[in-house]
Scaffold this active site. Structure first.
Site, PDB file in Angstrom:
ATOM      1  N   CYS A   2       0.848  -1.177   0.000  1.00 17.23           N
ATOM      2  CA  CYS A   2       0.000   0.000   0.000  1.00 17.23           C
ATOM      3  C   CYS A   2       0.892   1.238   0.000  1.00 17.23           C
ATOM      4  CB  CYS A   2      -0.940   0.093   1.200  1.00 17.23           C
ATOM      5  SG  CYS A   2      -2.148  -1.221   1.284  1.00 17.23           S
ATOM      6  N   ARG A  27       3.946  -0.380  -4.804  1.00 14.97           N
ATOM      7  CA  ARG A  27       3.653  -0.994  -3.511  1.00 14.97           C
ATOM      8  C   ARG A  27       2.299  -1.674  -3.482  1.00 14.97           C
ATOM      9  NH1 ARG A  27       7.118   1.244   0.433  1.00 14.97           N
ATOM     10  NH2 ARG A  27       5.795   0.408   2.055  1.00 14.97           N
ATOM     11  N   TRP A  73      -3.031  -2.470  -1.788  1.00 13.77           N
ATOM     12  CA  TRP A  73      -2.810  -3.891  -2.044  1.00 13.77           C
ATOM     13  C   TRP A  73      -3.693  -4.602  -1.018  1.00 13.77           C
ATOM     14  CZ3 TRP A  73      -1.246  -8.330   0.481  1.00 13.77           C
ATOM     15  CH2 TRP A  73      -0.881  -9.409  -0.343  1.00 13.77           C
ATOM     16  N   ASN A  99      -1.794   1.643   5.944  1.00 17.70           N
ATOM     17  CA  ASN A  99      -1.000   0.543   5.412  1.00 17.70           C
ATOM     18  C   ASN A  99      -0.718  -0.381   6.582  1.00 17.70           C
ATOM     19  OD1 ASN A  99       0.875  -1.118   4.215  1.00 17.70           O
ATOM     20  ND2 ASN A  99       2.493   0.437   4.096  1.00 17.70           N
ATOM     21  N   GLY A 100      -0.935  -1.700   6.416  1.00 17.92           N
ATOM     22  CA  GLY A 100      -0.701  -2.637   7.509  1.00 17.92           C
ATOM     23  C   GLY A 100      -1.965  -3.412   7.824  1.00 17.92           C
ATOM     24  N   GLU A 485      15.537 -18.755  -9.254  1.00 11.36           N
ATOM     25  CA  GLU A 485      15.271 -17.342  -9.526  1.00 11.36           C
ATOM     26  C   GLU A 485      14.714 -17.153 -10.939  1.00 11.36           C
ATOM     27  OE1 GLU A 485      14.909 -14.790  -7.886  1.00 11.36           O
ATOM     28  OE2 GLU A 485      15.218 -13.116  -9.230  1.00 11.36           O
ATOM     29  N   LYS A 489      11.112 -15.485 -11.743  1.00 10.68           N
ATOM     30  CA  LYS A 489      10.961 -14.315 -12.632  1.00 10.68           C
ATOM     31  C   LYS A 489       9.875 -14.587 -13.665  1.00 10.68           C
ATOM     32  CE  LYS A 489      12.367 -11.878 -10.908  1.00 10.68           C
ATOM     33  NZ  LYS A 489      12.976 -11.830  -9.662  1.00 10.68           N
ATOM     34  N   GLU A 492       6.233 -14.854 -12.043  1.00  9.78           N
ATOM     35  CA  GLU A 492       5.641 -13.644 -11.453  1.00  9.78           C
ATOM     36  C   GLU A 492       5.255 -12.584 -12.487  1.00  9.78           C
ATOM     37  OE1 GLU A 492       8.162 -11.887  -8.415  1.00  9.78           O
ATOM     38  OE2 GLU A 492       9.914 -11.903  -9.692  1.00  9.78           O
ATOM     39  N   HIS A 508      13.296 -37.300 -10.010  1.00  7.28           N
ATOM     40  CA  HIS A 508      12.434 -37.690  -8.887  1.00  7.28           C
ATOM     41  C   HIS A 508      11.061 -37.050  -8.977  1.00  7.28           C
ATOM     42  CE1 HIS A 508      15.850 -39.681  -7.117  1.00  7.28           C
ATOM     43  NE2 HIS A 508      16.559 -38.591  -7.343  1.00  7.28           N
ATOM     44  N   LYS A 607       5.779  -4.769  -4.370  1.00  4.85           N
ATOM     45  CA  LYS A 607       7.234  -4.711  -4.260  1.00  4.85           C
ATOM     46  C   LYS A 607       7.690  -4.873  -2.815  1.00  4.85           C
ATOM     47  CE  LYS A 607      11.289  -3.674  -6.018  1.00  4.85           C
ATOM     48  NZ  LYS A 607      11.793  -4.873  -6.691  1.00  4.85           N
TER      49      LYS A 607
HETATM   50  C1  G6P Z   1       8.264  -9.242  -2.761  1.00 12.60           C
HETATM   51  C2  G6P Z   1       8.892  -8.732  -4.026  1.00 12.60           C
HETATM   52  C3  G6P Z   1      10.104  -9.589  -4.395  1.00 12.60           C
HETATM   53  C4  G6P Z   1      11.079  -9.620  -3.230  1.00 12.60           C
HETATM   54  C5  G6P Z   1      10.412 -10.080  -1.940  1.00 12.60           C
HETATM   55  C6  G6P Z   1      11.316  -9.862  -0.740  1.00 12.60           C
HETATM   56  O1  G6P Z   1       7.701 -10.487  -2.983  1.00 12.60           O
HETATM   57  O2  G6P Z   1       7.961  -8.757  -5.086  1.00 12.60           O
HETATM   58  O3  G6P Z   1      10.730  -9.046  -5.527  1.00 12.60           O
HETATM   59  O4  G6P Z   1      12.130 -10.479  -3.539  1.00 12.60           O
HETATM   60  O5  G6P Z   1       9.225  -9.317  -1.708  1.00 12.60           O
HETATM   61  O6  G6P Z   1      11.504  -8.483  -0.589  1.00 12.60           O
HETATM   62  P1  G6P Z   1      12.759  -7.783   0.046  1.00 12.60           P
HETATM   63  O7  G6P Z   1      12.475  -6.326  -0.122  1.00 12.60           O
HETATM   64  O8  G6P Z   1      12.790  -8.200   1.483  1.00 12.60           O
HETATM   65  O9  G6P Z   1      13.963  -8.234  -0.684  1.00 12.60           O
END
Ligand code: G6P
Length: 612
Positions: A2, A27, A73, A99-100, A485, A489, A492, A508, A607
């Site tokens: 948020c 956010r 969000w 927010n929260g 990773e 990517k 997402e 497996h 984010k």
């Molecule tokens: C969210 C973001 C990711 C990030 C993760 C951890 O899911 O979309 O890109 O890796 O949070 O966030 P941080 O800010 O703790 O690395």
């Protein structure tokens, strides 16, 4: 999670709020709203993005020099017009953005309903504004006092800003667990969830601490009190964020810009920290903990998402170079499973945003149990660096795209520096090997730049596989976290189901999925278990799977059997992830763009995850 923005001063509030919301949209972006006060409150909100809100407001003259804005969000209640913030009190006189999560909202709501309060939304936030109004009426106190009393009754995390028709010259903001920054300008204040909307107006900011309430009155100095009513002196800091870093700079998306920034962000993260000719490597921020680190019996890395993947690379690096056992934990699991923390254990928290709620809580828990906590974060002044004993910043610059790219490689860079500095201190590497590795590390930015030249070829491959429904990513050793990773990517941002696996584990289970429709992305760089990976590729080909392989320049064995190969320069094995992840970032990006997805703001994601 948020985005919060608020303004009080002599300028028109609405343009400032909208611009701020656009900056904060990463956010959360499922609904948005603003309230501007000009003798009467004007509140407008809508499901959708900030652009949808602007469309709703087009033609309406929203004037006033005080206002609040929010981009959401969703946690409590689906993303729709009604659940969007701001929320108004029953009288309609007070409005709040939040927010929260208010955890005890259920009990509070029951009480308020009994007392005749009617709720419009399903949110926990609305409970708080009704509670504040109820206290104000019952106790006959000023708004600040009502807010203070209410916050003493609330369990959970919050960053809030409140605006009231009764107090046209005042904004009240408070925080616990969720970040809030106040920009202090010339006779004006800005409030935001992070500094990005503030930086173009003023560089002077105050980061609110937990349990603090800020009172911003027009033409007065900023006042801060705790929820126990103690006065606090605002601690003014100067922002270092550069405005250019917050713009797309000619790229179609922030994600692409950030992928291309990696030669520089990796270099910036190393700058001043190594000198290969002298065999010198040190991270200034953790200097006083160097001995404790070198003597650590165990290192526990806690993180979430992409940062957790960087942590896995850190495990390989620290165990191999510094010979200290490492465990890598999801912060959300670690914090709730009564872990054993012994004297001599060092916890390293990795976070791009420095705000991830689970990582922050894991730190607090480990701290209570006596561990030394070090941080690797990107956002200066964020909550995690403030909660750790010491730490080092990655110098990746602001990362706006929700899918993390340059933060990942910057985190690995710092973990490599950390592993090498411990190795130096412990003597677990010979002087000549140390110098050689430092020299190689210095060459990584150029190698990343060379890898980026494969962009057109990767785009061509993306076009072939853009309609896939499943993808498998395989790697071994240092490339196993890269496979994880790469899969993250892709899923997402393109919404294609993707899984990362250690290549040998394919037998497996995942092998059952392989047929001629299944693209399998294999990171098959030279060294390590190259021959074993070649065998794994044969196993996929035998079942008609399609192979996209990331290989080392000059490779022949894989090139012969793979459907497509993307070459990366020769890299020392321990630093491979810094380069081998690049083609996977570009592949996901192009596939997502070709599928018409919003790569910078993928659905349902945010984010900065400030709720657990
Ligand atoms: C969210 C973001 C990711 C990030 C993760 C951890 O899911 O979309 O890109 O890796 O949070 O966030 P941080 O800010 O703790 O690395």
């Amino acid at each position: 999670m948020c985005g919060i923005v608020a303004y009080i001063g002599s300028k028109e509030a609405y343009p400032i709020l909208i611009k701020g919301l656009r900056r904060l949209e990463y956010r959360g972006y499922d609904s948005a709203g603003v309230a501007v006060l000009n003798s009467k409150l004007h509140l407008d909100k809508t499901k959708g993005k900030v652009a949808d809100l602007e469309a709703v407001l087009e033609g309406k003259a929203l004037t006033g020099t005080i206002g609040i804005g929010h981009t959401r969000w969703a946690t409590h209640g689906e993303p729709n017009d009604v659940n969007a913030h701001p929320h108004a009190s029953m009288s309609g006189k007070h409005v709040i953005i939040h927010n929260g999560i208010i955890e005890n909202y259920g009990i509070l709501k029951k009480e308020l309903v009994k007392r005749g309060y009617e709720f419009q939304s399903d949110t926990d936030t609305e409970v708080l504004i009704h509670l504040i109004e109820d206290i104000q009426l019952k106790e006959k106190v000023v708004l600040f006092e009502a807010v203070r009393i209410a916050l003493n009754e609330v369990v959970g995390a919050y960053a809030i800003v409140i605006l009231s028709e009764d107090n046209p010259n005042q904004l009240i903001a408070a925080k616990k667990g969720s970040p809030l920054v106040i920009g202090v300008g010339q006779d004006e204040f800005f409030v935001a969830s992070d500094a990005t909307p503030i930086v173009e107006h003023t560089k002077n900011v105050v980061y609110l601490e937990d349990n603090e309430i800020a009172i911003m009155n027009r033409d007065e100095e900023l006042k801060i009190k705790t929820i126990k009513n103690q006065d606090k002196t605002p601690y003014l800091q100067e922002l270092e964020v550069n405005l250019v870093a917050l713009e797309k700079g000619g790229y179609d998306h922030f994600m692409l810009k950030e992928i291309y920034e990696q030669p520089r962000s990796i270099k910036d993260s190393m700058r001043g920290r190594i000198n290969s000719s002298k065999g010198h490597v040190a991270l200034g921020g953790i200097k006083e903990y160097e001995t404790k680190l070198a003597n650590a019996k165990r290192i526990i890395i806690v993180a979430c998402g992409t940062s957790w993947h960087a942590g896995l690379v850190g495990e390989y690096l620290i165990e191999e170079l510094a010979r200290i056992p490492v465990e890598v934990e999801y912060a959300s699991e670690f914090r709730y499973r009564n872990p054993i923390i012994e004297e001599g254990d060092v916890v390293i928290a990795i976070s791009q945003s420095g705000e991830t709620a689970d990582t922050l809580a894991a730190i607090e828990m480990a701290k209570e149990r006596g561990a030394i906590i070090l941080g690797i974060c990107n956002v200066v002044g964020s909550s995690i660096p403030r909660a750790t004993h010491a730490g080092s910043y990655t110098h990746a610059g602001p990362e706006i795209g929700v899918a993390s790219t340059k933060a990942f490689t910057a985190q690995i860079t710092l973990l490599a520096l950390m592993a090498l500095s411990i190795a130096r201190k412990k003597g677990s590497l010979s002087e000549s090997k140390l110098r050689q590795l430092l020299r190689e590390l210095e060459l990584i930015p150029d190698k990343v730049a060379r890898t980026l030249e494969a962009n057109d070829q990767i785009k061509y491959i993306a076009n072939i596989y853009k309609n896939a429904t499943n993808c498998l990513y395989l790697g071994r050793g240092y490339n196993f976290p890269v496979a994880l990773e790469g899969a993250l990517k892709l899923k997402e941002i393109s919404y294609i189901h993707a899984e990362g696996y250690p290549a040998a584990e394919m037998k497996h289970g995942p092998i059952a999925l392989i047929d001629e429709e299944m693209p399998v992305i294999v990171i098959a760089t030279k060294k390590g278990s190259y021959d074993k990976v070649v065998s794994n590729i044969q196993e996929v080909k035998a079942r008609k799977g399609k192979i996209i392989a990331v290989v080392t320049e000059g490779d022949d064995a894989v090139t012969e059997i793979a459907d497509h190969t993307i070459e990366i320069p020769q890299v020392s094995e321990v630093f491979t992830p810094l380069v081998s992840v690049i083609p996977l970032q570009l592949l996901s990006y192009h596939i997502a763009v070709m599928r018409g997805c919003n790569v910078d703001q993928p659905r349902n994601l945010a984010k900065s995850v400030t709720v657990e």
